[in-house]
Design an enzyme around this catalytic site. Structure first.
Site, mmCIF file in Angstrom:
data_model
loop_
_atom_site.group_PDB
_atom_site.id
_atom_site.type_symbol
_atom_site.label_atom_id
_atom_site.label_comp_id
_atom_site.label_asym_id
_atom_site.label_seq_id
_atom_site.Cartn_x
_atom_site.Cartn_y
_atom_site.Cartn_z
ATOM 1 N N SER A 218 3.298 -9.601 -9.615
ATOM 2 C CA SER A 218 2.748 -10.949 -9.408
ATOM 3 C C SER A 218 2.850 -11.815 -10.670
ATOM 4 O O SER A 218 3.184 -12.994 -10.590
ATOM 5 C CB SER A 218 1.307 -10.879 -8.912
ATOM 6 O OG SER A 218 0.444 -10.492 -9.939
ATOM 7 N N ASP B 89 10.699 -6.521 -13.832
ATOM 8 C CA ASP B 89 10.020 -7.379 -12.847
ATOM 9 C C ASP B 89 10.587 -8.801 -12.873
ATOM 10 O O ASP B 89 10.825 -9.397 -11.828
ATOM 11 C CB ASP B 89 8.511 -7.447 -13.144
ATOM 12 C CG ASP B 89 7.821 -6.117 -12.908
ATOM 13 O OD1 ASP B 89 8.520 -5.088 -12.822
ATOM 14 O OD2 ASP B 89 6.580 -6.105 -12.822
HETATM 15 O O1 PMV Z 1 3.539 -0.646 -12.244
HETATM 16 P P1 PMV Z 1 4.703 -1.369 -12.791
HETATM 17 O O2 PMV Z 1 5.436 -2.149 -11.758
HETATM 18 O O3 PMV Z 1 4.378 -2.158 -14.017
HETATM 19 O O4 PMV Z 1 5.792 -0.266 -13.221
HETATM 20 C C1 PMV Z 1 5.673 0.559 -14.339
HETATM 21 C C2 PMV Z 1 6.941 1.327 -14.470
HETATM 22 C C3 PMV Z 1 6.945 2.352 -15.608
HETATM 23 O O5 PMV Z 1 8.227 2.983 -15.548
HETATM 24 C C4 PMV Z 1 5.895 3.407 -15.393
HETATM 25 C C5 PMV Z 1 6.740 1.739 -16.972
HETATM 26 C C6 PMV Z 1 7.862 0.853 -17.452
HETATM 27 O O6 PMV Z 1 7.636 0.156 -18.458
HETATM 28 O O7 PMV Z 1 8.977 0.870 -16.897
#
Ligand code: PMV
Length: 323
Positions: free
Chosen positions: A93, A138
């Site tokens: 988000s 993201d």
């Molecule tokens: O929960 P999210 O979407 O922020 O994903 C974290 C993903 C991890 O691999 C656990 C950490 C990262 O920085 O990639």
């Protein structure tokens, strides 16, 4: 008035392994954040966000974006934010907000759409709001939409660009989803528990330090992500589901699942092609690849989760209206 919309994301494969240099694969989902931006005609000294004077504490992404992009200091803006993406659930988000505000202000200023530039600015906004750390996963998925693979080296023809932040470098790749992928939905199950990404990454590191043999799970996830990319390109939904199931088992071994996530994954598997936790774990969300999304969603709800049925691989950031 300008309307801009940007999608959330979920990680299909490769979370946690990505921290150890392996690729991870994310897709955009059709939960979107929308911004409406207009020029204030009153003589306000402040930009207004959802009817209130801007305050960095409440809106760090928008505040920093205005500093970075909006040079006309005397023209104040009225910005309204509305979002379908639950916050602190690992569904991107804040990345969608960073991408939408970067796109909106950039378009108001010079009306050119340069997605690489938007994604670069949005990544900086995310990192600054999170105390300097953020992977570009993201923000690049919300910018480009579709399916994005993040790796520490260039992998074949799907490479888009490199991204660096401080001493870290990532290679961003973009994949087209095969037509068949449209025959399934992703059903998200939210546990309602907000896991901390930083804490979960730290836990995995400690676990690996104490049990070096667990590196096999990280390597297995790496191999599964590569199989997942093939499945997505070939339109093999069954193979993608199977790979997701296996990925979840390795995440369990790494200690990042929890009772609530495991319960939702288990019930979702009965009506879907595959299910796993998504993101950092320790709470947050699971995802199921399903051709019976209503049934899968119902079962997730009955097991105590909040469900969302999503199309995936949807369009990235877009300007909806320019008046
Ligand atoms: O929960 P999210 O979407 O922020 O994903 C974290 C993903 C991890 O691999 C656990 C950490 C990262 O920085 O990639």
């Amino acid at each position: 008035m300008l309307k801009v919309s940007a999608p959330g994301k979920c990680i299909l494969l490769g979370e946690h392994a990505v921290v150890y240099g392996h690729p991870a694969l994310a897709v955009s989902i059709d939960m979107r954040l929308e911004l409406k931006i207009s020029k204030l005609t009153t003589t306000s000294k402040f930009h207004m966000i959802n009817g209130k004077e801007i305050n960095r504490k409440h809106h760090p992404h928008i505040f920093d974006a205005l500093q970075e992009i909006w040079s006309s200091k005397s023209q104040m803006l009225n910005i309204n934010v509305s979002s379908e993406i639950p916050t602190s659930a690992g569904l991107g988000s804040s990345a969608a907000l960073s991408v939408a505000i970067a796109m909106g202000l950039n378009s108001l200023k010079d009306k050119k759409e340069d997605l690489e530039k938007i994604s670069t600015i949005a990544h900086k906004l995310e990192a600054s709001a999170q105390g300097g750390l953020a992977s570009p996963m993201d923000t690049s998925t919300s910018t480009h939409g579709g399916c994005v693979l993040l790796a520490n080296k260039k992998l074949g023809d799907n490479w888009l660009y490199s991204r660096t932040l401080n001493d870290k470098k990532w290679e961003i790749h973009s994949f087209d989803l095969h037509q068949n992928m449209k025959n399934a939905s992703i059903v998200i199950g939210y546990t309602g528990i907000n896991g901390s990404t930083a804490q979960m990454v730290k836990n995995v590191k400690e676990k690996l330090d104490n049990n070096p043999e667990l590196i096999q799970d990280i390597e297995a996830i790496n191999a599964l992500t590569a199989l997942g990319v093939n499945a997505i390109e070939n339109g093999d939904l069954e193979a993608l589901g199977a790979v997701m199931n296996l990925n979840h088992n390795h995440l369990q071994n790494l200690g990042v699942s929890c009772k609530e996530l495991d319960e939702l994954v288990e019930v979702a598997r009965e009506t879907s092609l595959g299910a796993k936790l998504t993101g950092a774990g320790g709470g947050g969300c699971m995802i199921a690849l399903s051709q019976n999304p209503k049934q899968t969603a119902r079962d997730i709800e009955l097991a105590g989760g909040r469900s969302y049925i999503c199309k995936f691989g949807v369009e990235g950031v877009k300007i909806k209206d320019f008046e």
